[in-house]
Design an enzyme around this catalytic site. Structure first.
Site, PDB file in Angstrom:
ATOM      1  N   GLU B  61       0.812  -1.224   0.000  1.00  0.00           N
ATOM      2  CA  GLU B  61       0.000   0.000   0.000  1.00  0.00           C
ATOM      3  C   GLU B  61       0.842   1.269   0.000  1.00  0.00           C
ATOM      4  O   GLU B  61       0.494   2.258  -0.640  1.00  0.00           O
ATOM      5  CB  GLU B  61      -0.954   0.018   1.200  1.00  0.00           C
ATOM      6  CG  GLU B  61      -2.148  -0.913   1.061  1.00  0.00           C
ATOM      7  CD  GLU B  61      -1.836  -2.344   1.444  1.00  0.00           C
ATOM      8  OE1 GLU B  61      -0.693  -2.620   1.852  1.00  0.00           O
ATOM      9  OE2 GLU B  61      -2.738  -3.205   1.337  1.00  0.00           O
ATOM     10  N   HIS B 130     -11.956  -3.644   9.015  1.00  0.00           N
ATOM     11  CA  HIS B 130     -12.504  -3.527   7.655  1.00  0.00           C
ATOM     12  C   HIS B 130     -13.822  -2.750   7.655  1.00  0.00           C
ATOM     13  O   HIS B 130     -14.649  -2.948   6.777  1.00  0.00           O
ATOM     14  CB  HIS B 130     -12.766  -4.909   7.038  1.00  0.00           C
ATOM     15  CG  HIS B 130     -11.539  -5.668   6.657  1.00  0.00           C
ATOM     16  ND1 HIS B 130     -10.711  -6.257   7.573  1.00  0.00           N
ATOM     17  CD2 HIS B 130     -10.998  -5.946   5.442  1.00  0.00           C
ATOM     18  CE1 HIS B 130      -9.720  -6.876   6.947  1.00  0.00           C
ATOM     19  NE2 HIS B 130      -9.868  -6.698   5.650  1.00  0.00           N
TER      20      HIS B 130
END
Lengths: 328, 350
Positions: B61, B130
């Site tokens: 990322e 999440h």
């Protein structure tokens, strides 16, 4: 693979290398005196002693190639062609500086020269050069991106991610590690596993080179090979230059982590400018007088730049609100 | 060209296709983009049409976001796919120290025309890593624009506008809205300007200010309130930074009561900023304190019963509206007191 014989480099190019190294040395020493006179706010990181590493690396680049630099970035920026007068103005926080006084010593950038900026975050340049690499690939040019970093940054996760990503996509990138033996106060010998940084290249299946960072021609040769490889679309390389900084991590650093003898010994035996001056004299390219003239010219240019910076106006306080967005 | 019903993910795919067609510098970079047309179907059809410009990367990322930054600095218009909004933490240096600051620190030399696209929000038992709504982190970082649309039409119009914008835009899209369907213009130049809110329902008694999926809950609450004789005006902010204070002010001068609803947790949430601005700029127009409806200050739990308890529901909005409606209108009393106040005192108190 094309072998570039550094000794086949033209005398003019060799002289230009010396001129840039001397300009950087004089620039950095002048920054030190301005800082000591408390004319430069904040803090500054100098790279005196590392000139061969930087100049040898940038010698392999074209004007349209990209570089990303570090907190110790003045030399990279000068070697890529930035103008010392706007750099001094920036260091002094003046309106005429490269960043209008918003960046300072640690964040100088010149986008007109494809200098994507010095960066205050150690290891912050790796992800950015990856983006330049993708951009070059997508635009289908033969530019190259070069990221400078130190032994300290080689331990950031960003280094691993970028090496892997660059290798996977064969991005046209050259990783130049200027290993000056100390990450701030921490010796590389205690902080870097595996013996070398270039050796980590094996893990990514890309070339890794170690070179004498006080020999500008040796650096130029190795980096040229890495740059040519990148330009041919063959992917990234890691070049580690073994170098040394004479000054502390920052100006004012008490440097309790090393001895004065160590610094003196390096200065006496491996100074990159002394070494290269001797080479050029031995090769009959320059006389002692000609070398003196190079130093005098550098001093003149730097003094003119300092004068420009000192005489430049400060920004208006309200200018702090500008340049956040293109379309606020 | 007409209007058809599209889901948010198809509206997104359409916006991306149109912009990639229009501008060869637009590309998408991130993880697992091509195999299934994106984990939410948001890239359906794009890998076939633009094979070179939708790039699957390793799980990196930091480098993905950095790649977007470096590409934007060198002439491209990247769209960075963050996979889940929660993962921004793995690239926080790139977003906060680089993306948000490079233009400013370079004295305006750098331009970062990029979109960081991040699916956020809870309600699918994805648990605490999440499910977050993290918009406040970026609203609090000068140099970033922040967008969080609700309707498919706004997904299309705002995404297109964000891609064309020359500044970095953090684009949040709620995971539970990917199948949310609504009318979307086919028009290739259908753009929704950044910074403009939308009145989703007109009303005169109370203003409910919201964004993203909570707009749905607020509209539900407003429907129930209408049955009880309370007409709520519902504002979908759409863009959070810069946000449309003008429209909020216009509505509050009429309704004099405000409730702010968001799915992010309460403390330090964006609702606090809106409430502060209302307090500073509209104090004399208010009849009641500004109330906030938000998630409880805990990580989002896994078990549906726990998750539902933590997340704000339509019922919470109803309760907040009922509370602000209990305060008597001050409009008349204040008008009387002003006429009684002598001129000199009035000037001093002013």
């Amino acid at each position: 693979m094309a072998y570039i014989d550094p000794y086949a480099m033209s005398p003019e190019k060799k002289i230009a290398l010396l001129e840039t190294m001397v300009l950087i040395r004089v620039f950095e020493e002048r920054v030190a005196t301005l800082f000591a006179q408390q004319l430069i706010p904040g803090f500054v990181h100098l790279s005196i002693g590392q000139e061969a590493s930087t100049v040898g690396s940038c010698a392999a680049l074209r004007p349209d190639d990209y570089i990303v630099s570090t907190h110790r970035g003045h030399a990279h920026i000068l070697a890529k062609g930035a103008d010392p007068k706007y750099m001094f103005a920036e260091c002094l926080g003046k309106k005429t500086g490269y960043c209008k006084g918003k960046g300072g010593s640690m964040h100088i950038a010149d986008f007109s020269k494809n200098i994507l900026g010095a960066n205050g975050v150690v290891g912050g340049g790796f992800p950015i050069i990856i983006g330049a690499g993708f951009s070059i690939k997508l635009r289908k040019t033969d530019q190259v991106g070069m990221v400078f970093f130190g032994d300290g940054a080689s331990n950031r996760g960003t280094f691993h991610e970028a090496c892997n990503m660059a290798a996977v996509f064969k991005l046209p990138i050259v990783f130049v590690c200027e290993n000056n033996m100390y990450a701030s106060t921490s010796p590389a010998s205690k902080m870097v596993a595996g013996g070398s940084i270039a050796g980590r290249a094996h893990a990514y299946g890309i070339p890794g080179f170690i070179t004498d960072g006080s020999n500008v021609l040796a650096v130029a040769e190795v980096v040229q090979e890495a740059v040519d490889r990148a330009r041919r679309g063959e992917g990234p390389s890691i070049v580690e230059t073994e170098t040394y900084r004479y000054k502390g991590h920052f100006e004012g650093d008490k440097q309790k982590y090393r001895t004065q003898d160590e610094i003196q010994n390096y200065r006496m035996t491996r100074d990159p400018i002394d070494r290269f001056e001797r080479v050029l004299q031995e090769e009959g390219i320059l006389t002692k007088t000609a070398i003196k003239e190079i130093w005098a010219a550098a001093h003149t240019r730097i003094e003119e730049a300092v004068r420009f910076a000192m005489e430049s106006p400060l920004p208006e306080p309200e200018e702090a609100l500008d340049d956040v967005f293109v379309n606020p | 060209m007409g209007v058809r019903d599209l889901s948010c993910s198809l509206a997104m795919a359409e916006a991306l296709a149109e912009e990639m067609e229009r501008d060869p510098t637009v590309f998408i970079i991130g993880e697992d983009l091509t195999a299934h047309g994106g984990i939410f179907g948001q890239f359906r059809g794009l890998p076939e049409r633009f094979p070179d410009r939708i790039i699957d990367t390793p799980i990196s990322e930091t480098s993905i976001v950095g790649a977007g930054i470096g590409a934007a600095l060198t002439g491209m218009r990247p769209i960075i796919d963050m996979h889940f909004a929660d993962f921004v933490t793995t690239a926080m240096d790139e977003i906060v120290n680089q993306m948000a600051k490079l233009r400013y620190m370079s004295g305006g030399q750098a331009k970062l025309p990029l979109v960081l696209w991040a699916p956020d929000g809870a309600g699918i038992s994805a648990a605490a890593q999440h499910s977050q709504s993290v918009e406040s982190w970026f609203i609090h970082t000068p140099g970033l624009k922040v967008v969080a649309p609700f309707e498919p039409a706004d997904v299309k119009g705002l995404l297109k506008a964000a891609i064309r914008d020359d500044d970095p835009v953090i684009f949040f899209q709620h995971k539970r809205l990917f199948r949310w369907t609504g009318p979307v213009a086919e028009h290739h130049e259908y753009l929704v300007p950044l910074g403009k809110a939308l009145i989703k329902r007109h009303g005169s008694d109370v203003t409910i200010i919201t964004y993203s999926r909570m707009t749905y809950e607020c509209l539900e609450a407003a429907r129930i309130l209408a049955q009880q004789g309370i007409q709520a005006e519902v504002i979908d902010l759409r863009t959070l930074k810069p946000f449309d204070m003008e429209l909020i002010a216009e509505s509050l001068r009429k309704t004099r009561r405000a409730v702010i609803a968001h799915e992010a947790c309460l403390t330090g949430g964006f609702g606090a900023e809106i409430a502060a601005r209302i307090g500073e700029e509209l104090f004399e127009h208010l009849d009641a304190p500004v109330l906030r409806v938000a998630a409880k200050d805990v990580p989002i739990p896994f078990s549906p019963v726990l998750e539902k308890f933590v997340l704000p529901q339509a019922e919470d909005i109803l309760n907040a509206v009922r509370t602000v409606m209990k305060y008597p209108s001050r409009a008349v009393t204040r008008a009387c007191s002003i006429t009684k106040t002598p001129r000199s005192k009035r000037r001093r108190s002013g």
